[in-house]
Every structure is written in structure tokens, then in C-alpha cells.
Design an enzyme around this catalytic site. Structure first.
Site, mmCIF file in Angstrom:
data_model
loop_
_atom_site.group_PDB
_atom_site.id
_atom_site.type_symbol
_atom_site.label_atom_id
_atom_site.label_comp_id
_atom_site.label_asym_id
_atom_site.label_seq_id
_atom_site.Cartn_x
_atom_site.Cartn_y
_atom_site.Cartn_z
ATOM 1 N N GLN A 1 -8.376 -7.127 -7.730
ATOM 2 C CA GLN A 1 -8.450 -5.718 -8.150
ATOM 3 C C GLN A 1 -7.077 -5.270 -8.643
ATOM 4 O O GLN A 1 -6.056 -5.580 -8.046
ATOM 5 C CB GLN A 1 -8.902 -4.884 -6.939
ATOM 6 C CG GLN A 1 -8.436 -3.465 -6.920
ATOM 7 C CD GLN A 1 -9.586 -2.455 -6.730
ATOM 8 O OE1 GLN A 1 -10.697 -2.646 -7.219
ATOM 9 N NE2 GLN A 1 -9.311 -1.386 -6.005
ATOM 10 N N ARG B 1 0.853 -1.196 0.000
ATOM 11 C CA ARG B 1 0.000 0.000 0.000
ATOM 12 C C ARG B 1 0.885 1.242 0.000
ATOM 13 O O ARG B 1 1.362 1.690 1.040
ATOM 14 C CB ARG B 1 -0.898 -0.031 1.234
ATOM 15 C CG ARG B 1 -1.811 1.146 1.362
ATOM 16 C CD ARG B 1 -3.226 0.781 0.937
ATOM 17 N NE ARG B 1 -4.040 1.975 0.805
ATOM 18 C CZ ARG B 1 -4.802 2.220 -0.238
ATOM 19 N NH1 ARG B 1 -4.829 1.385 -1.260
ATOM 20 N NH2 ARG B 1 -5.530 3.303 -0.275
ATOM 21 N N HIS C 1 0.684 3.335 -10.293
ATOM 22 C CA HIS C 1 -0.164 3.892 -9.223
ATOM 23 C C HIS C 1 0.716 4.651 -8.224
ATOM 24 O O HIS C 1 0.984 4.185 -7.116
ATOM 25 C CB HIS C 1 -0.904 2.735 -8.548
ATOM 26 C CG HIS C 1 -2.125 3.148 -7.804
ATOM 27 N ND1 HIS C 1 -2.101 4.065 -6.780
ATOM 28 C CD2 HIS C 1 -3.420 2.778 -7.950
ATOM 29 C CE1 HIS C 1 -3.333 4.227 -6.324
ATOM 30 N NE2 HIS C 1 -4.141 3.469 -7.013
ATOM 31 N N ARG D 1 1.019 -6.550 -9.528
ATOM 32 C CA ARG D 1 1.493 -5.946 -8.277
ATOM 33 C C ARG D 1 1.574 -6.937 -7.129
ATOM 34 O O ARG D 1 2.011 -6.587 -6.039
ATOM 35 C CB ARG D 1 0.604 -4.762 -7.885
ATOM 36 C CG ARG D 1 -0.820 -5.111 -7.545
ATOM 37 C CD ARG D 1 -1.598 -3.873 -7.087
ATOM 38 N NE ARG D 1 -2.946 -4.222 -6.691
ATOM 39 C CZ ARG D 1 -3.731 -3.459 -5.925
ATOM 40 N NH1 ARG D 1 -3.288 -2.300 -5.479
ATOM 41 N NH2 ARG D 1 -4.942 -3.837 -5.610
ATOM 42 N N GLU E 1 -1.731 9.287 -11.099
ATOM 43 C CA GLU E 1 -1.314 8.037 -11.731
ATOM 44 C C GLU E 1 -1.422 8.147 -13.246
ATOM 45 O O GLU E 1 -2.455 8.566 -13.753
ATOM 46 C CB GLU E 1 -2.235 6.908 -11.239
ATOM 47 C CG GLU E 1 -2.303 6.820 -9.734
ATOM 48 C CD GLU E 1 -3.665 6.339 -9.235
ATOM 49 O OE1 GLU E 1 -4.303 5.531 -9.926
ATOM 50 O OE2 GLU E 1 -4.085 6.785 -8.174
HETATM 51 O O1 LIG Z 1 -6.845 -0.329 -2.572
HETATM 52 P P1 LIG Z 1 -6.268 -0.601 -3.945
HETATM 53 O O2 LIG Z 1 -6.767 -1.876 -4.551
HETATM 54 O O3 LIG Z 1 -4.771 -0.509 -3.910
HETATM 55 O O4 LIG Z 1 -6.776 0.565 -4.879
HETATM 56 C C1 LIG Z 1 -6.441 1.881 -4.595
HETATM 57 C C2 LIG Z 1 -7.177 2.852 -5.518
HETATM 58 O O5 LIG Z 1 -6.778 2.620 -6.840
HETATM 59 C C3 LIG Z 1 -7.264 3.560 -7.803
HETATM 60 O O6 LIG Z 1 -6.767 4.822 -7.513
HETATM 61 C C4 LIG Z 1 -8.762 3.590 -7.802
HETATM 62 O O7 LIG Z 1 -9.227 4.659 -8.601
HETATM 63 C C5 LIG Z 1 -9.307 3.761 -6.397
HETATM 64 O O8 LIG Z 1 -10.692 3.601 -6.427
HETATM 65 C C6 LIG Z 1 -8.684 2.754 -5.436
HETATM 66 O O9 LIG Z 1 -9.125 3.029 -4.139
#
Ligand SMILES: O=P(O)(O)OC[C@H]1O[C@H](O)[C@H](O)[C@@H](O)[C@@H]1O
Length: 261
Positions: free
Chosen positions: A71, A53, A149, A76, A236
Site C-alpha cells: 500500500q 506511522r 502524507h 516510504r 496531504e
Molecule cells: O496505514 P497506511 O498504509 O499508512 O495508510 C494511511 C492512510 O493513508 C491515506 O490517508 C488513505 O486515504 C487512508 O485510507 C489510509 O488509512
């Protein structure tokens, strides 16, 4: 904490370093004259499984929720290879190259052969990122999203201004993904913000990053910019609002330069 062997350090001298965790090839620190430029959450977990993070997670082949896997894709959360250990160039800059290829795990979510290369060059006040995506297949096309990111460390996000977003349409994820058009020359962040700006120009400047300095972001083949708030700022560079389609036997390249001004 990740094992020492999981971490690769590019050291330019003068307390200017860049540290990369092979877990996700995540840039976890970029110090310029001993001043850290990146935000890593105190709650970041280095267990070699979850995404780190903060720093600069590498988002591929999916940005956002994914029906086939985690996600923001798998890049990553898997271990990358160190393709070329840090090496000093004639200019004094330091270069390292990381790579990732498909394996059984990536194929279980995304059944495509691929090869990613991630070349970092650490300069005096700059960090260069060159990404190559190669499709070695003889007959299969694939499509993907790609995004760096980047979490910048800032003393107070409400004092940051971001240039280069005027006139761009954006999806506001905090307002049910409604689409708006940016009317401000410089964007200030006064509340939780999570947006994807489309067709952004090749350069953005963020004011009031660490030490009250400015950060320049230059990008190539990254048409989108995402930004986000709490006590850091994520700006990003990505290719996310439409998938990038890669034909068999072809490659795609994208790059980003971060510069402390
Ligand atoms: O918590 P993660 O899976 O690392 O994602 C972190 C962030 O990524 C991007 O910026 C998305 O637009 C956000 O909606 C999300 O909260």
C-alpha cells in the site's frame, strides 16, 4: 529504534529543527521554537522495514492499495540516499537533499528506471519541500502517484478548520468511495474522515494546530488533498486521483511549503 546514522537533522538554531529518517526519507520531526508540529504515533515502528506511522511519509509510485506491491508504494519503506548533507544557506536557512533510484527491489514491483530527488529547506517558521521525478528511460513512459502524507499534531482535531475545499468534489472513502461536492467554506472534522478532494487550490489553512496557531499549506503540482481523522489531522498534498504520466527523458516537479502562522 533506527541506528543513529539513519537520521539526518537540519538545525536552524533557536530550537528549530527538522529530522529526517533515511528509511523512506520520512520527516519524523519538525520543531519550530521547540514546538513539535508533526504527529508520530506512539506505536510507530522504526525497524527499517515497515512504514513509519506519522511524520511525513513519502508516497510513490502508488497511492492506496497496490496489486504489485505494498500500500502507498515502496518509497516510504526503502532506504534513501543523503544526496547533500544539511548545509546552511546565506539566508540562514538550512537545506538538505535526499534521493532515490530504482534498484532490483523496486524493479521487482515496478519495472522502470527512475530518479527521485527530495530537497528540504528549513526556514524560521517554514518547511519547504521540492520534489523532482525523472524518467531516464530512452523509450518507456511511466505513470505514478505522488503524495506527501503529512500528519499534523493537533490538540483536538474537532477544533480544527480547513479552508480551501469549498466547491471541490471529493471521494469519501468512509462511504464506499461515493463522490460528493464540498459545500462548506471551512471544513470541520467531527468524525472519522478519509477523503480525497480533487483539483484543490494551491493553498489551505488549518486552524488550531499546536499552540492554537494556524498552519498554511501551499502547494504546486499537487492537485489533490486527502484528509483523515483520529487524534491528529492528516492533510496531504498529492497527485493521486489521476496518474501523472512521465515521458522518457522528462522530469516532473512538485512542491509544498508548510508555514506556521
Ligand atoms: O496505514 P497506511 O498504509 O499508512 O495508510 C494511511 C492512510 O493513508 C491515506 O490517508 C488513505 O486515504 C487512508 O485510507 C489510509 O488509512
Amino acid at each position: 529504534m533506527a541506528a543513529a546514522t539513519s537520521v539526518v537533522v537540519l538545525d536552524r538554531g533557536n530550537n528549530t529543527t527538522c529530522t529526517v529518517n533515511l528509511h523512506g526519507s520520512t520527516v519524523v520531526s519538525w520543531r519550530v521554537n521547540n514546538q513539535e508540529q508533526l504527529f508520530v504515533s506512539k506505536q510507530a515502528i522504526f525497524d527499517g522495514k515497515r512504514a513509519i506511522r506519522g511524520g511525513i511519509p513519502f508516497v510513490f509510485p502508488q497511492f492506496g492499495p497496490w496489486s504489485y506491491g505494498p500500500q502507498h508504494g515502496f518509497a516510504r519503506i526503502v532506504r534513501w540516499n543523503l544526496e547533500k548533507a544539511p548545509e546552511r544557506l546565506a539566508s540562514g536557512d538550512v537545506e538538505a537533499v535526499f534521493s532515490l533510484m530504482d534498484n532490483d527491489y523496486t524493479r521487482s514491483m515496478w519495472n522502470h528506471p527512475f530518479r527521485l530527488t527530495y530537497r528540504l529547506i528549513l526556514r524560521e517558521k517554514e518547511l519547504h519541500f521540492n520534489i523532482g521525478v525523472y524518467n531516464p528511460s530512452e523509450n518507456q513512459t511511466f505513470s505514478f502517484n505522488l503524495l506527501l502524507h503529512t500528519y499534523f499534531k493537533v490538540p483536538d482535531v474537532r477544533r480544527c478548520q480547513i479552508t480551501g475545499l469549498y466547491g471541490c468534489t471529493y471521494i469519501d472513502k468512509t462511504r464506499d468511495n461515493a463522490v460528493f461536492r464540498e459545500v462548506r467554506d471551512v471544513v470541520v472534522i467531527s468524525e472519522f474522515t478519509d477523503r480525497i478532494y480533487h483539483n484543490t487550490p494551491q493553498e489551505h489553512i488549518i486552524t488550531n494546530v499546536v499552540s492554537g496557531r494556524k498552519m498554511r499549506i501551499q502547494k504546486y503540482n499537487f492537485p489533490d488533498t486527502d484528509d483523515e481523522y483520529p487524534n491528529m489531522i492528516c492533510v496531504e498534498s498529492g497527485h493521486v486521483s489521476s496518474p501523472m504520466i512521465l515521458l522518457p527523458g522528462t522530469a516532473f516537479e512538485a512542491s509544498q511549503i508548510l508555514q506556521v502562522m
